[in-house]
Scaffold this motif. Structure first.
Motif, PDB file in Angstrom:
ATOM      1  N   ASN A 283      35.428 126.992 121.305  1.00 49.58           N
ATOM      2  CA  ASN A 283      36.918 127.884 122.118  1.00 49.58           C
ATOM      3  C   ASN A 283      37.946 126.441 122.251  1.00 49.58           C
ATOM      4  O   ASN A 283      38.766 126.373 122.683  1.00 49.58           O
ATOM      5  CB  ASN A 283      36.740 128.651 124.041  1.00 49.58           C
ATOM      6  CG  ASN A 283      36.113 130.149 123.745  1.00 49.58           C
ATOM      7  OD1 ASN A 283      35.532 130.614 122.172  1.00 49.58           O
ATOM      8  ND2 ASN A 283      35.717 129.672 124.614  1.00 49.58           N
ATOM      9  N   THR A 284      38.010 125.639 120.395  1.00 47.89           N
ATOM     10  CA  THR A 284      38.711 124.377 120.781  1.00 47.89           C
ATOM     11  C   THR A 284      39.849 125.321 120.228  1.00 47.89           C
ATOM     12  O   THR A 284      39.797 126.285 119.838  1.00 47.89           O
ATOM     13  CB  THR A 284      38.033 123.333 119.505  1.00 47.89           C
ATOM     14  OG1 THR A 284      39.349 121.997 120.073  1.00 47.89           O
ATOM     15  CG2 THR A 284      38.075 123.822 118.149  1.00 47.89           C
ATOM     16  N   SER A 285      41.391 124.614 119.726  1.00 45.40           N
ATOM     17  CA  SER A 285      42.553 124.589 119.061  1.00 45.40           C
ATOM     18  C   SER A 285      42.711 123.785 117.929  1.00 45.40           C
ATOM     19  O   SER A 285      41.725 122.443 118.610  1.00 45.40           O
ATOM     20  CB  SER A 285      43.769 125.018 120.111  1.00 45.40           C
ATOM     21  OG  SER A 285      43.556 123.519 120.778  1.00 45.40           O
ATOM     22  N   GLU A 286      43.818 123.545 117.213  1.00 50.32           N
ATOM     23  CA  GLU A 286      44.086 122.158 116.452  1.00 50.32           C
ATOM     24  C   GLU A 286      44.155 121.536 117.218  1.00 50.32           C
ATOM     25  O   GLU A 286      43.733 120.272 116.775  1.00 50.32           O
ATOM     26  CB  GLU A 286      44.656 122.863 115.346  1.00 50.32           C
ATOM     27  CG  GLU A 286      45.577 122.370 114.692  1.00 50.32           C
ATOM     28  CD  GLU A 286      46.905 121.273 114.353  1.00 50.32           C
ATOM     29  OE1 GLU A 286      46.922 120.095 114.038  1.00 50.32           O
ATOM     30  OE2 GLU A 286      47.636 121.947 115.003  1.00 50.32           O
ATOM     31  N   GLU A 287      45.368 121.801 118.115  1.00 50.20           N
ATOM     32  CA  GLU A 287      45.511 120.259 119.207  1.00 50.20           C
ATOM     33  C   GLU A 287      44.658 119.748 119.537  1.00 50.20           C
ATOM     34  O   GLU A 287      44.782 118.420 119.745  1.00 50.20           O
ATOM     35  CB  GLU A 287      46.596 120.801 120.081  1.00 50.20           C
ATOM     36  CG  GLU A 287      47.088 120.106 120.595  1.00 50.20           C
ATOM     37  CD  GLU A 287      47.996 120.282 121.653  1.00 50.20           C
ATOM     38  OE1 GLU A 287      49.168 119.666 122.590  1.00 50.20           O
ATOM     39  OE2 GLU A 287      48.600 121.733 122.110  1.00 50.20           O
ATOM     40  N   GLU A 288      43.290 120.865 119.992  1.00 49.42           N
ATOM     41  CA  GLU A 288      42.456 119.763 120.863  1.00 49.42           C
ATOM     42  C   GLU A 288      41.512 119.079 119.867  1.00 49.42           C
ATOM     43  O   GLU A 288      41.376 118.314 120.242  1.00 49.42           O
ATOM     44  CB  GLU A 288      41.877 120.628 121.928  1.00 49.42           C
ATOM     45  CG  GLU A 288      42.152 120.959 123.093  1.00 49.42           C
ATOM     46  CD  GLU A 288      42.101 122.102 123.916  1.00 49.42           C
ATOM     47  OE1 GLU A 288      40.934 123.008 123.154  1.00 49.42           O
ATOM     48  OE2 GLU A 288      42.217 122.722 125.272  1.00 49.42           O
ATOM     49  N   PHE A 289      41.760 120.258 118.752  1.00 44.63           N
ATOM     50  CA  PHE A 289      40.249 118.914 117.806  1.00 44.63           C
ATOM     51  C   PHE A 289      41.013 118.264 117.088  1.00 44.63           C
ATOM     52  O   PHE A 289      40.226 116.901 116.266  1.00 44.63           O
ATOM     53  CB  PHE A 289      39.555 120.104 116.881  1.00 44.63           C
ATOM     54  CG  PHE A 289      39.126 119.988 116.026  1.00 44.63           C
ATOM     55  CD1 PHE A 289      37.803 119.676 116.415  1.00 44.63           C
ATOM     56  CD2 PHE A 289      39.438 119.775 114.737  1.00 44.63           C
ATOM     57  CE1 PHE A 289      36.591 118.965 115.445  1.00 44.63           C
ATOM     58  CE2 PHE A 289      37.832 119.387 113.832  1.00 44.63           C
ATOM     59  CZ  PHE A 289      36.460 118.460 114.343  1.00 44.63           C
TER      60      PHE A 289
ATOM     61  N   THR B 216      42.337 114.469 123.448  1.00 43.72           N
ATOM     62  CA  THR B 216      41.853 115.714 124.299  1.00 43.72           C
ATOM     63  C   THR B 216      40.177 115.193 125.277  1.00 43.72           C
ATOM     64  O   THR B 216      39.237 114.569 124.360  1.00 43.72           O
ATOM     65  CB  THR B 216      40.958 116.519 123.212  1.00 43.72           C
ATOM     66  OG1 THR B 216      42.319 117.009 122.732  1.00 43.72           O
ATOM     67  CG2 THR B 216      39.676 117.694 123.535  1.00 43.72           C
ATOM     68  N   ASN B 217      40.171 114.842 126.851  1.00 43.48           N
ATOM     69  CA  ASN B 217      38.723 114.881 127.189  1.00 43.48           C
ATOM     70  C   ASN B 217      37.924 113.442 127.106  1.00 43.48           C
ATOM     71  O   ASN B 217      37.449 112.736 127.126  1.00 43.48           O
ATOM     72  CB  ASN B 217      37.503 115.837 126.472  1.00 43.48           C
ATOM     73  CG  ASN B 217      37.645 117.008 126.570  1.00 43.48           C
ATOM     74  OD1 ASN B 217      37.819 117.814 128.139  1.00 43.48           O
ATOM     75  ND2 ASN B 217      36.805 117.717 125.963  1.00 43.48           N
ATOM     76  N   SER B 218      39.703 112.880 126.600  1.00 46.82           N
ATOM     77  CA  SER B 218      39.299 111.021 126.141  1.00 46.82           C
ATOM     78  C   SER B 218      40.678 110.295 126.559  1.00 46.82           C
ATOM     79  O   SER B 218      41.582 110.412 126.413  1.00 46.82           O
ATOM     80  CB  SER B 218      38.056 110.735 124.682  1.00 46.82           C
ATOM     81  OG  SER B 218      39.611 111.906 124.436  1.00 46.82           O
TER      82      SER B 218
ATOM     83  N   ILE C 240      43.468 128.905 111.447  1.00 47.63           N
ATOM     84  CA  ILE C 240      44.598 128.536 112.511  1.00 47.63           C
ATOM     85  C   ILE C 240      44.538 129.252 113.592  1.00 47.63           C
ATOM     86  O   ILE C 240      45.027 129.525 114.248  1.00 47.63           O
ATOM     87  CB  ILE C 240      44.730 127.098 112.627  1.00 47.63           C
ATOM     88  CG1 ILE C 240      43.959 125.812 112.460  1.00 47.63           C
ATOM     89  CG2 ILE C 240      45.808 126.368 113.733  1.00 47.63           C
ATOM     90  CD1 ILE C 240      44.874 125.012 111.933  1.00 47.63           C
ATOM     91  N   LYS C 241      45.986 129.887 112.596  1.00 47.80           N
ATOM     92  CA  LYS C 241      46.538 131.387 112.576  1.00 47.80           C
ATOM     93  C   LYS C 241      45.330 132.022 113.496  1.00 47.80           C
ATOM     94  O   LYS C 241      46.544 133.161 114.405  1.00 47.80           O
ATOM     95  CB  LYS C 241      47.771 131.221 111.579  1.00 47.80           C
ATOM     96  CG  LYS C 241      48.940 132.639 111.747  1.00 47.80           C
ATOM     97  CD  LYS C 241      49.440 132.795 110.119  1.00 47.80           C
ATOM     98  CE  LYS C 241      50.383 133.901 110.943  1.00 47.80           C
ATOM     99  NZ  LYS C 241      51.413 133.461 109.294  1.00 47.80           N
TER     100      LYS C 241
ATOM    101  N   ASN D  40      36.531 135.777 115.368  1.00 47.64           N
ATOM    102  CA  ASN D  40      35.856 134.602 115.847  1.00 47.64           C
ATOM    103  C   ASN D  40      35.456 134.175 114.304  1.00 47.64           C
ATOM    104  O   ASN D  40      34.380 134.001 114.191  1.00 47.64           O
ATOM    105  CB  ASN D  40      34.219 135.142 116.381  1.00 47.64           C
ATOM    106  CG  ASN D  40      33.713 134.201 116.991  1.00 47.64           C
ATOM    107  OD1 ASN D  40      34.766 133.090 117.575  1.00 47.64           O
ATOM    108  ND2 ASN D  40      32.763 134.716 117.567  1.00 47.64           N
ATOM    109  N   TYR D  41      36.087 132.671 114.276  1.00 47.96           N
ATOM    110  CA  TYR D  41      35.633 132.127 113.519  1.00 47.96           C
ATOM    111  C   TYR D  41      35.239 130.272 114.097  1.00 47.96           C
ATOM    112  O   TYR D  41      34.940 129.953 115.018  1.00 47.96           O
ATOM    113  CB  TYR D  41      37.085 131.216 112.848  1.00 47.96           C
ATOM    114  CG  TYR D  41      37.929 132.072 112.864  1.00 47.96           C
ATOM    115  CD1 TYR D  41      37.674 131.550 110.775  1.00 47.96           C
ATOM    116  CD2 TYR D  41      38.649 133.011 113.341  1.00 47.96           C
ATOM    117  CE1 TYR D  41      38.946 132.833 110.277  1.00 47.96           C
ATOM    118  CE2 TYR D  41      39.597 133.779 112.513  1.00 47.96           C
ATOM    119  CZ  TYR D  41      39.712 134.278 110.883  1.00 47.96           C
ATOM    120  OH  TYR D  41      40.339 134.704 110.593  1.00 47.96           O
ATOM    121  N   ASN D  42      34.244 129.937 112.772  1.00 46.61           N
ATOM    122  CA  ASN D  42      33.395 128.980 113.446  1.00 46.61           C
ATOM    123  C   ASN D  42      33.388 128.007 112.120  1.00 46.61           C
ATOM    124  O   ASN D  42      33.264 128.477 110.936  1.00 46.61           O
ATOM    125  CB  ASN D  42      31.695 129.667 113.477  1.00 46.61           C
ATOM    126  CG  ASN D  42      31.293 130.519 114.266  1.00 46.61           C
ATOM    127  OD1 ASN D  42      31.639 130.327 116.399  1.00 46.61           O
ATOM    128  ND2 ASN D  42      31.467 131.881 114.494  1.00 46.61           N
TER     129      ASN D  42
END
Length: 564
Positions: A185-191, A273-275, A148-149, A22-24
């Motif tokens: 719970n984001t991803s590299e693509e989303e962020f 993303t969301n925008s 990410i991986k 679980n990465y923050n």
């Protein structure tokens, strides 16, 4: 004079438990003032890769831009000694460091590398001014590749916004933050597909079915007030979400910044993303109808493109772009956004027809539409699937209505696609499309689809219009500049002696001193100043010619047939 420098302090930590890490990643963002120009200082802290080499992702080429590594300077390690190497081709920075470190700190600065007044092209690079900043996250935040991986592309982000002026408005694809925000719970693509802005923006929070649409705009606009765009945006989102029966998104942001253009107008946008991030030329020529179209087209991609995905991207552009075009017009007319109605639909649909049937690649087979050909710059290729798909959507919409005695329409088929996408992760491919469409038709769609979509043969418009009882004119005026430019566009290399250009006085060999015209528009005069025998000659004309091409009539009968 002191210039504003934004310092972004990025602090990251991670915790892991056996097979489910679980990465923050935590960010602290604060402004810094120095006597220098347009910089962003970034300090990032995270648990590095245990093997002693950490890769930080930062693309050198993205979204039509290249040399993005040029915006980075002064990359250095803070907490440990090591070696940093940039790899432009792979889009990353490699950091060699001691193994099994708990924390690694890296610092770098980002500069605005575009100069002069802001143009449309500049908006896809970092913009950092005293009054505001505007950045897309992929050319701003470096992300550790191993996080990410190892996190299976799923991590949490927190951002603390610190020491900004009280009147400094902050906004981004994830929230309208004040001091602190969390992205779970984001991803590299989303962020990395997000926009971050701050400064003299005005934030308008629009309620649509108890969900927030944030309209984030800056600048003093010549042709509209904020309230006009707020109304357009609210009507657009309401109409689309009602159609798709989907009010599940509780936050969505639309950003808008002004650019500079002396003559004519331009506008463009990017779905994120969301925008949705958009920019437009701020002058008296800006077309508000064009902005209505832009908002409706791009926001429609939340479903046709995002929820309902193509199986083979370019091969199904006739759907993701063409059907989006059709529903852009249909939703605008049905909801009467900006008081546009069925007359608007007929006008724009006729434009789509003219653009397809006068295109130099109008019968290119769908199989030839690849990533390389789509982005080749060849005239007409990029608009081909938009126009072909929109006309196909018009045909299919009316065919379903006719075959079901008005009980069903293309609306039902699209909702069917949405349901399959959400339940089964179904993507649009040709076999699936035909099989699903056939549930609403009396005859197999395959032969029609193969002929006009796959093979690219032009639709028989007269037959279609007659079959669905639409009235039409057999001739129309089509855009025709009437001459060919020389390779360097400085003069006329050839001219059609039957054209309006020739009739107005233009001749082969004329050298241009001034050029002004609207491409693909017959509504505005083309205006030129040419040099001939050392004399300046002013010439203007409407760039049009009459051609045989059926066009829908704008009358009560046809409006009733549209049945919106």
């Amino acid at each position: 004079m002191n210039r504003l420098i934004i310092a972004f302090i990025i602090c990251g930590f991670l915790s892991s438990c056996n097979k489910s890490p679980n990465y923050n990643i935590n960010y602290v963002v604060s402004p810094v003032y120095e006597e220098t120009s347009n910089l962003l200082k970034v300090k990032t802290s995270f648990q590095p890769n245990a093997i002693g080499e950490t890769i930080l992702l930062f693309q050198d080429e993205a979204w039509g831009q290249d040399s993005l590594h040029n915006v980075i300077k002064d990359v250095k390690l803070i907490s440990e000694k090591g070696e940093i190497k940039a790899n432009r081709d792979s889009g990353w920075y490699s950091i060699k460091h001691p193994k099994n470190l708990d924390i690694l700190e890296v610092e770098y600065t980002i500069k605005q590398d575009s100069e002069g007044e802001l143009t449309t092209w500049d908006t896809y690079r970092p913009i950092i001014q005293k009054e505001y900043f505007h950045l897309f996250s992929h050319n701003f935040f470096m992300l550790p590749k191993h996080i990410i991986k190892d996190s299976e592309d799923n991590f949490n982000v927190s951002i603390k916004w610190k020491d900004f002026p009280k009147d400094y408005h902050l906004a981004n694809s994830f929230a309208i933050p004040k001091e602190y925000q969390e992205i779970e719970n984001t991803s590299e693509e989303e962020f990395h597909t997000a926009v971050f802005v701050g400064g003299d923006f005005r934030v308008h929070n629009i309620d649509v079915n108890n969900n927030n649409i944030a309209f984030i705009i800056r600048g003093n606009w010549e042709v509209f007030k904020d309230s006009t765009m707020v109304d357009i945006l609210k009507s657009t989102v309401s109409a689309q979400r009602d159609f798709w029966q989907d009010h599940s998104q509780d936050y969505f942001a639309v950003t808008m910044i002004p650019t500079v253009q002396e003559r004519g107008s331009s506008f463009q946008g990017s779905g994120l993303t969301n925008s949705f991030a958009t920019n437009a030329s701020n002058n008296k020529y800006l077309d508000i109808e064009g902005l209505v179209y832009l908002f409706n087209h791009e926001l429609q991609h939340n479903w046709t493109g995002h929820v309902i995905k193509n199986d083979d991207e370019e091969k199904q552009y006739w759907f993701s772009e063409g059907f989006t075009e059709y529903y852009t017009l249909k939703n605008i007319a049905k909801a009467k956004i900006y008081d546009l109605d069925e007359s608007y639909f007929i006008k724009k649909f006729n434009e789509f027809v003219r653009e397809l049937y006068t295109s130099p690649v109008k019968e290119m087979p769908n199989s030839e539409l690849t990533y390389e050909t789509f982005w080749s710059g060849k005239e007409g290729v990029q608009k081909l699937p938009y126009r072909r798909g929109a006309i196909f959507a018009f045909y299919l919409d009316n065919k379903i209505r006719k075959d079901t005695n008005g009980e069903k329409s293309l609306d039902d088929l699209l909702l069917n696609f949405k349901e399959d996408a959400l339940k089964n992760d179904q993507k649009i491919n040709h076999d699936y499309f035909i099989k699903t469409a056939n549930k609403y038709l009396k005859e197999d769609l395959k032969s029609f689809f193969d002929k006009h979509v796959e093979d690219g043969q032009l639709f028989s418009l007269e037959e279609i219009y007659k079959a669905f009882d639409f009235e039409f004119d057999s001739k129309t005026k089509a855009y025709d500049l009437g001459f060919d430019f020389s390779e360097d566009r400085s003069s006329i290399s050839s001219i059609d002696i039957n054209s309006e250009a020739y009739k107005s006085g233009l001749r082969k060999g004329d050298v241009f001193k001034s050029i002004s015209y609207y491409h693909n528009s017959t509504d505005y005069k083309a205006e030129f100043i040419v040099l001939r025998n050392k004399k300046e000659i002013e010439i203007s004309y409407y760039p049009a010619k009459e051609i045989d091409l059926p066009q829908l009539k704008d009358n009560i009968h046809n409006k009733s047939r549209l049945d919106f």
